[in-house]
Write a protein that holds these residues in place. Structure first.
Motif, PDB file in Angstrom:
ATOM      1  N   UNK A 176     -37.368  15.832 -25.816  1.00  0.00           N
ATOM      2  CA  UNK A 176     -37.456  14.631 -24.996  1.00  0.00           C
ATOM      3  C   UNK A 176     -38.100  13.460 -25.741  1.00  0.00           C
ATOM      4  N   UNK A 177     -37.963  13.402 -27.038  1.00  0.00           N
ATOM      5  CA  UNK A 177     -38.651  12.360 -27.788  1.00  0.00           C
ATOM      6  C   UNK A 177     -38.030  10.981 -27.521  1.00  0.00           C
ATOM      7  N   UNK A 178     -38.869   9.931 -27.402  1.00  0.00           N
ATOM      8  CA  UNK A 178     -38.356   8.572 -27.156  1.00  0.00           C
ATOM      9  C   UNK A 178     -37.381   8.081 -28.222  1.00  0.00           C
ATOM     10  N   UNK A 179     -37.531   8.567 -29.459  1.00  0.00           N
ATOM     11  CA  UNK A 179     -36.611   8.136 -30.515  1.00  0.00           C
ATOM     12  C   UNK A 179     -35.173   8.510 -30.193  1.00  0.00           C
ATOM     13  N   UNK A 180     -34.969   9.612 -29.476  1.00  0.00           N
ATOM     14  CA  UNK A 180     -33.610  10.014 -29.118  1.00  0.00           C
ATOM     15  C   UNK A 180     -33.024   9.057 -28.095  1.00  0.00           C
ATOM     16  N   UNK A 181     -33.851   8.574 -27.176  1.00  0.00           N
ATOM     17  CA  UNK A 181     -33.403   7.564 -26.208  1.00  0.00           C
ATOM     18  C   UNK A 181     -32.996   6.304 -26.943  1.00  0.00           C
ATOM     19  N   UNK A 182     -33.849   5.862 -27.877  1.00  0.00           N
ATOM     20  CA  UNK A 182     -33.567   4.627 -28.611  1.00  0.00           C
ATOM     21  C   UNK A 182     -32.268   4.725 -29.400  1.00  0.00           C
ATOM     22  N   UNK A 183     -32.020   5.864 -30.041  1.00  0.00           N
ATOM     23  CA  UNK A 183     -30.870   5.996 -30.940  1.00  0.00           C
ATOM     24  C   UNK A 183     -29.563   6.320 -30.220  1.00  0.00           C
ATOM     25  N   UNK A 184     -29.641   7.001 -29.057  1.00  0.00           N
ATOM     26  CA  UNK A 184     -28.406   7.395 -28.367  1.00  0.00           C
ATOM     27  C   UNK A 184     -28.055   6.478 -27.207  1.00  0.00           C
ATOM     28  N   UNK A 185     -29.050   5.793 -26.638  1.00  0.00           N
ATOM     29  CA  UNK A 185     -28.736   4.858 -25.559  1.00  0.00           C
ATOM     30  C   UNK A 185     -29.670   5.009 -24.369  1.00  0.00           C
ATOM     31  N   UNK A 186     -29.829   3.915 -23.639  1.00  0.00           N
ATOM     32  CA  UNK A 186     -30.730   3.879 -22.489  1.00  0.00           C
ATOM     33  C   UNK A 186     -30.328   4.895 -21.434  1.00  0.00           C
ATOM     34  N   UNK A 187     -29.042   5.205 -21.352  1.00  0.00           N
ATOM     35  CA  UNK A 187     -28.557   6.113 -20.313  1.00  0.00           C
ATOM     36  C   UNK A 187     -28.775   7.585 -20.602  1.00  0.00           C
TER      37      UNK A 187
END
Length: 569
Positions: free
Chosen positions: A489-500
């Protein structure tokens, strides 16, 4: 004319380093240019290639990205969660940098972390140049240059220059404020401060509030309180034109603070003050707890290569504590340092705005010949000059071998060079050549930056889980897949794959997500795969295992094995 050329060659042959130094020192511009070049040599290696560093950096970057996506420049959000911890200043700066990058045609600008780091890079450069400016209130040009060079080559500023966070920009604001405050104190009774000094002071004050709230006020306020007690008067502060300055500050900062109060219904203040700030001084944020003395110990790494010189200068500061320049620098350092040591929540970068004052005292002590091999145990203590690069060379090699089964061959030559130059610096100090040993330390810092940030981090592939997972999502045969993650659940994955990106809790939720139809991808950490497969069998679906990504999560301290499962691709 024939006789002129040999004469010219002769003069060039005898042109010494001392003469070059004298030419550079005649101009503030030339000295600042050298400082910028030194800073860039330390800050730029790896600036674009270093992955988003969890967890704080991608949280800031993602919130800035969502400002661009929504057009809402008041509210700060990470996905659907309100991020009411810090004011808006850094998010505006990051959003502006990315918007400019988009306008200039940078591909995939909104997921290019280097664009979000530009405000930190500029903040770090400003910190170095403002340290030079602030130091001129205490020292001549050569001394101010060395103090600023200590900051440019310090490990902590090299790190923060590469991270899309508040700390480099906040430090620049703090140094601007403290440089103005120093001029007000050291020149009290001499008349009116120049408008440039007042402008730097109040602009730094207002920007610091917009970037990180009351911290700039704490640095300046504690310093002013100590010095006013020493003088038995606070009238010297009037030279800073507080009425005009406070009005200008309110004009700059008040609109957003009013807007966020209205938009959040007061939730911003309850979260930022009640939870974030008071949580640091209470027990709410135990994740970063450390005992008193943490900053004193970490200082020898964070302020390398200047730390050991500063430690040798401590008795000098005590002996000369009644001298006005030393008294001001100590008032800058000690009260805020004590506060940071007493607060349970501790991170190495918190004391960074105090380090320019440490550099100033250190340079004064060096110029007065207090720091040298004649000091008790100084020859032995300065083993710390090569110890840090040698330790990093050995430690990072061990990490690379443990997690990736190979040595960081690209970075090793530079880290070894840093260690050898630092060893030479130790030898110079031991023979009484203190200032040349400083220059050896600066050179070692450049080699270390290239070796660690420029090359070695590229070889630590096991630590780059989010970029590798995001690459899997980009390489799917379908466009714009819906993506979810389970167990990572790392924030970097949100940043790199998308807000959704959807954060799932159970294997059943992951299976249901894939059942939703269309092009979908879910990352499932191995601990959850049995429940995931069981639910897939019950639902009668057989998702495709695209690939497996293995690595080490620094934040959780665990090795991870993540399967990437796709449907409808």
């Amino acid at each position: 004319m024939d006789g002129f050329v040999p004469q010219q060659r002769l003069s060039l042959r005898h042109f010494s380093a001392a003469q070059l130094t004298n030419i550079v020192e005649r101009s503030h511009f030339r000295l600042c240019l050298v400082l910028v070049l030194l800073s860039l040599a330390c800050f730029l290696p790896g600036f674009t290639s270093l992955q988003p560093m969890d967890r704080d950096e991608p949280r800031y970057a993602q919130a800035s990205k969502q400002m661009l996506e929504t057009g809402d420049l008041v509210d700060i959000r990470f996905q659907d969660e309100a991020r009411h911890k810090k004011p808006v200043g850094i998010y505006w700066m990051q959003s502006t940098a990315v918007a400019i990058g988009q306008a200039l045609g940078v591909p995939e600008a909104r997921t290019t972390i280097a664009l979000y780091r530009i405000p930190s890079l500029l903040g770090a450069l400003a910190t170095v140049l403002l340290t030079y400016w602030a130091s001129l209130a205490f020292l001549g040009r050569r001394g101010a240059f060395l103090a600023a060079a200590f900051m440019a080559t310090s490990v902590i500023l090299m790190v923060e220059a590469r991270l899309a966070k508040t700390d480099a920009a906040l430090t620049a604001c703090a140094v601007a404020v403290m440089g103005g405050l120093a001029r007000a104190y050291l020149s009290r009774g001499a008349g009116v401060l120049p408008r440039r000094t007042l402008g730097i002071f109040w602009l730094g004050f207002a920007a610091g509030i917009l970037i990180k709230g009351p911290l700039v006020l704490m640095f300046a306020g504690l310093t002013a309180a100590v010095l006013s007690y020493r003088e038995r008067s606070a009238r010297w502060l009037l030279t800073l034109k507080p009425k005009i300055g406070l009005v200008a500050t309110l004009i700059i900062v008040l609109p957003w603070f009013v807007a966020i109060a209205i938009k959040s219904g007061g939730a911003f203040y309850s979260a930022s003050v009640g939870h974030d700030m008071l949580g640091k001084v209470g027990t709410a944020q135990t994740y970063h707890w450390a005992p008193p003395g943490f900053y004193l110990l970490s200082f020898f790494a964070t302020f390398w290569p200047g730390a050991i010189f500063a430690a040798i200068a401590v008795p000098f500061a005590w002996i000369h504590r009644r001298e006005e320049p030393i008294a001001f620098a100590l008032a800058w350092i000690v009260p805020s340092w004590v506060v940071f040591e007493l607060v349970p929540t501790k991170l190495p970068h918190y004391t960074m705005p105090l380090l320019p004052a440490v550099a100033i005292i250190t340079v004064i002590a060096i110029f007065r010949h207090f720091v040298g091999p004649h000091r008790p145990a100084a020859k032995l203590a300065t083993i710390l000059i090569p110890f840090i690069p040698i330790g990093l060379t050995v430690g990072l090699s061990a990490v690379a071998w443990t997690f990736d089964g190979a040595l960081p061959y690209r970075g090793l030559p530079f880290m070894i060079a840093s260690s050898l130059v630092a060893l030479y610096g130790w030898r110079l100090f031991a023979t009484g050549k203190v200032v040349p040993s400083l220059w050896a330390g600066f050179a070692a810092a450049i080699f270390l930056s290239i070796g660690v940030f420029g090359f070695t981090q590229l070889d630590l592939r096991s630590l780059k889980l989010s970029p590798r997972l995001a690459e899997v999502a980009r390489n799917l045969s379908c466009a714009n897949p819906k993506v979810a993650t389970l167990g990572y659940r790392e924030p970097s994955l949100v940043f790199l794959t998308g807000t959704g990106l959807e954060m799932l809790e159970t294997g059943e939720e992951a299976s249901a997500f894939l059942k939703g139809g269309g092009c979908r991808l879910v990352f499932v950490e191995k601990r959850f795969e049995e429940a995931f497969r069981t639910e897939n069998q019950r639902l009668g679906q057989q998702p495709t295992l695209s690939t497996r990504v293995t690595g080490f999560n620094i934040n959780s301290g665990r090795r991870l094995d993540i399967g990437a499962y796709a449907s409808g691709s």
